[in-house]
Design a protein around this motif. Structure first.
Motif, PDB file in Angstrom:
ATOM      1  N   UNK B  47       0.921   5.278  -0.030  1.00  8.02           N
ATOM      2  CA  UNK B  47      -0.378   5.472   0.627  1.00  8.02           C
ATOM      3  C   UNK B  47      -0.764   6.937   0.712  1.00  8.02           C
ATOM      4  N   UNK B  48       0.224   7.833   0.567  1.00  3.38           N
ATOM      5  CA  UNK B  48      -0.082   9.254   0.604  1.00  3.38           C
ATOM      6  C   UNK B  48      -0.634   9.732  -0.728  1.00  3.38           C
ATOM      7  N   UNK B  71      -5.311  -5.247   7.541  1.00  6.42           N
ATOM      8  CA  UNK B  71      -4.090  -5.983   7.859  1.00  6.42           C
ATOM      9  C   UNK B  71      -2.836  -5.148   7.632  1.00  6.42           C
ATOM     10  N   UNK B  74      -4.033   1.238   9.449  1.00  2.00           N
ATOM     11  CA  UNK B  74      -5.038   2.204   8.991  1.00  2.00           C
ATOM     12  C   UNK B  74      -4.538   2.941   7.761  1.00  2.00           C
ATOM     13  N   UNK B  75      -3.229   3.209   7.704  1.00  2.00           N
ATOM     14  CA  UNK B  75      -2.733   4.046   6.621  1.00  2.00           C
ATOM     15  C   UNK B  75      -2.823   3.352   5.273  1.00  2.00           C
ATOM     16  N   UNK B  76      -2.760   2.031   5.258  1.00  5.49           N
ATOM     17  CA  UNK B  76      -2.808   1.317   3.987  1.00  5.49           C
ATOM     18  C   UNK B  76      -4.199   0.840   3.617  1.00  5.49           C
ATOM     19  N   UNK B  77      -5.210   1.253   4.382  1.00 12.58           N
ATOM     20  CA  UNK B  77      -6.576   0.807   4.121  1.00 12.58           C
ATOM     21  C   UNK B  77      -6.997   1.198   2.705  1.00 12.58           C
ATOM     22  N   UNK B  78      -7.616   0.252   1.989  1.00  7.87           N
ATOM     23  CA  UNK B  78      -8.166   0.461   0.644  1.00  7.87           C
ATOM     24  C   UNK B  78      -7.115   0.739  -0.412  1.00  7.87           C
TER      25      UNK B  78
END
Lengths: 525, 198
Positions: B47-48, B71, B74-78
């Motif tokens: 995710x980074x 789900x 927030x860090x894995x959004x999109x």
């Protein structure tokens, strides 16, 4: 003339943002349904998909190799791939360094073109290319049209330096959390993403709410508020563009007293007359067009020693495009699964109570639409009960199906008819319970539906774990068997979010219209 | 223009927003096991590195790649992921080449190289519900597998056996399984051992 050129560039970039996902979707249809797959596309995707496929066949399908051509043009202004050349937003590169703590050279090279262009032309991306700028110019026009009629349109003026603080705060946050936050809220990225989401998933993503809020903010609260005061991308480009070579400057001559035409017309709300515009100027040229004395003009202060190397680097990067090679199929089967595996999923379970064997066959059938076939809300249960003690060789299959070309099975069946049939053919009750044990539905049959099979059909409203309670009454005694059944529904987007957002926007529009009417209407009596 | 007092006030305001938001976002992170596109980094680094440009999803010829909502936190959004039961990866490797960052490692489209370097997960057979292990002969997963007899082979009565060290985790077997729920599943946790460390 200048304004016309700028409009042309603006609309071209907006068209690019919308066309790339659209063409990609057509390309996907072609790869999914094959060269002459119009009929299959229409049957499995519906009328709209069929028409899109026909459009593809008429236009791109006539090219020699449309798939590899379209595959070489991908992305949005956040990061775009053009025939093997990758161009990324500087903020994307900075974010990548901050979050992953890695210097990935191909990504950093892809930042070169935008950075060099910014050093040459200043913050021109904002004024000439950004699709949000194009949209907001339209909103601005609506706003000026409404301003005389609707009372509560306001123009909140903020400090221009807020955007630098937002830039700094986001960069700090990204460094702390490792989440690339720019990608979450920059509206020009969201716009391209939404077009893509609507086409591919038939739904909007979470960012669409932000976009609608932004439109309302610009329409009612602050004129061009995002670009003027808040956009961190604009802030970064201003910082870089401060060193740019081409700028709007006072050429000489004097401004007449009380002439503030340039200040009035500037979309960024800058003080052009005083000459305090240079950092955040987008080089859109509106003030140059409007200036009555011809005082303002584009001024180029290019030092040859700096500009020529930059131009050479730009030319080299643009013309050293590596044409992307055609996609090479290296031995793997690249088939569409929809065609290869039309499945009718079933689930079979058997349980015993005393000397009775109860078998349950569950069929989830959705018809010809393959992508819906594992959405088992329409479920059929086939139940067969027999007495083990009467005929131990009996199996549920014997009650259902006999292969007519298999003489032994036919013979066995005929033998069975003479002997005693172990099948249960009396009253049977089916109760469907949910996980907490609440009753959802009850079905009962006094005799089998066909041969010795009881058939029930139930529409499940939501996925989850369910219990099927089968009760039957041999010799007047009740016997109960329970089967666990799991209903899985695969997540698919729907047009619902789109419709809700549309209703929301229309509602706001209707409210404004109603307000206007009620203000104009003469008092009753 | 900006006086010292305004500067101090604003920097305290934005600094506190950044700090508070950072702490809340960092603690609110959850790792859910999902199948990522081929060549993906470890889950804790992925995710980074992903800049959420959506190019992998628009180039996928099978629309296997879709994008996460809230789900995954927030860090894995999109971020891109794959649900093999809906649409499985067909191992064309287009997404790895279109990716502008190092989130997806560039892998050439060659059968042997893919077998060596792609590890999206490992398929496991649930023998308690698999038709072939329960008196019926099926073998659909074998015919769907891009590496038959290498990654997945059949025993007597078409009973599937996955060779864990060879399986690339594309999910074609899971997509093709005729049992509901699927008797063969891709477990993405296995990717962690093989993926590049940042």
């Amino acid at each position: 003339m200048l304004r016309r050129i700028r409009r042309f560039v603006e609309y071209l970039s907006l068209a690019i943002i919308i066309l790339i996902p659209f063409v990609s979707y057509l390309n996907y249809l072609r790869q999914a349904y094959g060269k002459n797959g119009f009929h299959f596309a229409e049957v499995s995707g519906g009328w709209f998909v069929g028409k899109l496929f026909a459009l593809y066949e008429l236009t791109l399908g006539r090219l020699e190799d449309p798939v590899s051509l379209i595959d070489s043009i991908k992305g949005t202004f956040w990061s775009i791939t053009l025939f093997g050349l990758k161009i990324s937003d500087p903020l994307a590169g900075i974010g990548h360094i901050l979050t992953s703590k890695v210097f990935y050279v191909p990504l950093l090279l892809s930042l070169l073109i935008p950075l060099l262009l910014t050093i040459l032309f200043g913050r021109a991306y904002c004024g000439w290319m950004c699709p949000i700028n194009t949209l907001m110019e339209g909103v601005d026009r609506i706003r000026t049209g409404l301003a005389g009629r609707v009372k509560w349109i306001r123009d909140v003026k903020m400090d221009h330096s807020i955007k630098y603080w937002i830039l700094v705060a986001t960069i700090l946050l990204m460094a702390v959390t490792g989440i690339p936050l720019f990608a979450y809220y920059l509206p020009y990225l969201i716009l391209g993403r939404e077009v893509y989401h609507i086409l591919f998933f038939k739904a909007l993503s979470a960012g669409a709410i932000l976009l609608v809020l932004l439109l309302l903010f610009e329409l009612f609260i602050s004129r061009r508020g995002w670009c003027r005061y808040l956009c961190p991308s604009g802030a970064f480009l201003s910082l870089v563009g401060d060193f740019s070579f081409i700028k709007v400057r006072h050429k000489g001559g004097t401004c007449p007293d009380l002439c503030f035409e340039c200040d009035r017309v500037c979309p960024m709300g800058l003080e052009v007359r005083e000459g305090r515009h240079e950092r955040e100027c987008t080089n859109c040229g509106e003030c140059v067009i409007v200036c009555p004395q011809g005082v303002l003009g584009f001024d180029m202060r290019i030092k040859k020693g700096v500009a020529i190397p930059i131009l050479i680097i730009l030319l080299i990067t643009v013309f050293s495009l590596v044409p992307s090679r055609a996609h090479h199929v290296a031995g793997l089967p690249h088939y569409g699964y929809a065609e290869n595996y039309p499945q009718v999923p079933t689930n079979e379970q058997t349980k015993e109570v005393d000397n009775y064997v109860v078998s349950l066959t569950t069929i989830f059938f959705q018809g010809i639409k393959q992508e819906l076939s594992n959405i088992p809300y329409d479920t059929q249960f086939y139940i067969h009960v027999y007495d083990k003690s009467i005929d131990p060789t009996h199996s549920p299959k014997d009650a259902v199906f006999v292969n007519p070309f298999d003489p032994e099975a036919k013979k066995k069946k005929e033998e069975k008819k003479d002997g005693i049939d172990p099948s249960y053919r009396d009253k049977l009750l089916l109760t469907i319970l949910d996980k907490e044990g609440r009753k959802i539905a009850t079905y009962s049959l006094d005799f089998p539906y066909e041969e010795a099979i009881y058939r029930f059909r139930h529409y499940f409203k939501r996925p989850g774990e369910y219990l099927l309670k089968v009760s039957f009454y041999p010799d007047g005694k009740e016997k109960i068997v329970t089967f666990p059944v799991s209903i899985e529904i695969s997540k698919k987007g729907s047009y619902l979010t789109t419709v809700i957002l549309l209703i929301f926007v229309l509602g706001v529009g209707a409210y404004v219209f109603y307000r206007k009417r009620s203000v104009q209407a003469p008092p009753a009596g | 223009m900006v006086t010292r007092r305004v500067f101090l006030k604003t920097s305290i305001l934005f600094g506190s927003i950044a700090l508070g938001g950072g702490i809340s976002l960092a603690t609110g992170r959850k790792e859910i096991p999902v199948v990522r596109p081929p060549g993906a980094k470890r889950e804790r680094d992925f995710y980074k590195s992903c800049i959420r440009c959506f190019q992998c999803g628009s180039i996928c010829p099978n629309t296997a790649i879709r994008f996460m909502g809230l789900e995954g936190g927030v860090s894995n959004l999109f971020t891109p992921y794959i649900v093999p039961r809906d649409q499985a990866c067909i191992l064309c490797m287009k997404c790895t080449h279109v990716c502008p960052t190092d989130a997806l490692e560039k892998i050439p489209d060659d059968k042997e190289v893919i077998l060596e370097r792609v590890k999206m997960g490992v398929a496991r057979v649930d023998t308690s519900i698999c038709f072939s292990y329960n008196g019926r002969t099926c073998g659909v997963c074998y015919y769907a597998c891009p590496y038959p007899d290498v990654a997945l082979s059949l025993l007597v009565f078409a009973r599937p056996v996955v060779h864990y060290d060879k399986c690339v985790g594309c999910g074609a077997c899971e997509r093709a399984c005729i049992h509901i729920p699927q008797a063969i599943r891709v477990y993405p946790e296995e990717r962690e051992k093989h993926a590049k460390k940042n």
